[in-house]
Design a protein around this motif. Structure first.
Motif, short mmCIF file in Angstrom:
data_model
loop_
_atom_site.label_atom_id
_atom_site.label_comp_id
_atom_site.label_asym_id
_atom_site.label_seq_id
_atom_site.Cartn_x
_atom_site.Cartn_y
_atom_site.Cartn_z
N GLU A 103 -35.96 -37.99 19.05
CA GLU A 103 -35.79 -38.16 20.51
C GLU A 103 -37.12 -38.63 21.10
O GLU A 103 -38.14 -37.99 20.91
N ASP A 104 -37.09 -39.76 21.80
CA ASP A 104 -38.33 -40.30 22.36
C ASP A 104 -38.65 -39.73 23.74
O ASP A 104 -39.76 -39.90 24.24
N ASP A 144 -31.18 -39.63 18.39
CA ASP A 144 -31.07 -40.41 19.62
C ASP A 144 -30.82 -41.86 19.23
O ASP A 144 -31.38 -42.34 18.24
N GLN A 153 -31.01 -44.59 21.51
CA GLN A 153 -31.95 -45.47 22.22
C GLN A 153 -33.37 -45.04 21.96
O GLN A 153 -33.89 -44.11 22.57
N LEU A 154 -34.00 -45.72 20.99
CA LEU A 154 -35.37 -45.40 20.58
C LEU A 154 -36.21 -46.67 20.66
O LEU A 154 -35.67 -47.77 20.56
N LYS A 175 -24.68 -37.75 26.02
CA LYS A 175 -25.63 -37.22 27.00
C LYS A 175 -25.01 -37.32 28.39
O LYS A 175 -24.28 -38.27 28.65
#
Ligand code: MN
Length: 131
Positions: free
Chosen positions: A18-19, A63, A65-66, A113
């Motif tokens: 997770e960014d 996640d 979207q990284l 999410k």
């Protein structure tokens, strides 16, 4: 009244990819009383390295979207190393296509999410409480 179900995941190790630190903090809070050991990396390359170098990871929360390497690509690489490691994608609520892409990349499951505590814990239990 709904009681919050208690889970005992002591001895289990969960890798959170997770960014966004706030998102990580939330999941870490959800896991606080579970006894699970939590590892955190912020990009796809680190996630692949962790899965390659740590034999004791029991579950990955990926996640999608990284920065740089996407969660899809990281999942493909991890899957080629670890055939049976459970990988659960964290997808953006609006991005319906991401769910199918996650499964196609090799994820076992996905959570949309914003992630709710009960949904999160129930989903993880499905993969951590198998024996
Ligand atoms: Mn992200």
């Amino acid at each position: 009244m709904t009681a919050v179900q208690q889970h005992d995941w002591s001895g289990k190790t969960i890798l959170i990819v997770e960014d966004n630190e706030n998102n990580y903090d939330l999941l870490k809070t959800y896991l606080k009383n579970s006894g699970a050991k939590v590892l955190w990396v912020q990009d796809g390359d680190e996630a692949v390295e962790m899965c390659r170098d740590h034999q004791n990871i029991d579950l990955v929360l990926m996640d999608i979207q990284l920065p740089s390497v996407s969660g899809f690509d990281a999942t493909r690489q991890i899957r080629s190393l670890k055939k049976d490691l459970p990988i659960i994608a964290q997808t953006a609520f609006a991005m319906v296509g991401d769910r199918e892409k996650s499964l196609a990349a090799g994820c076992d499951d996905y959570i949309a999410k914003p992630i709710r505590r009960q949904t999160f814990l129930s989903k993880l239990a499905r993969y951590l409480e198998t024996e």
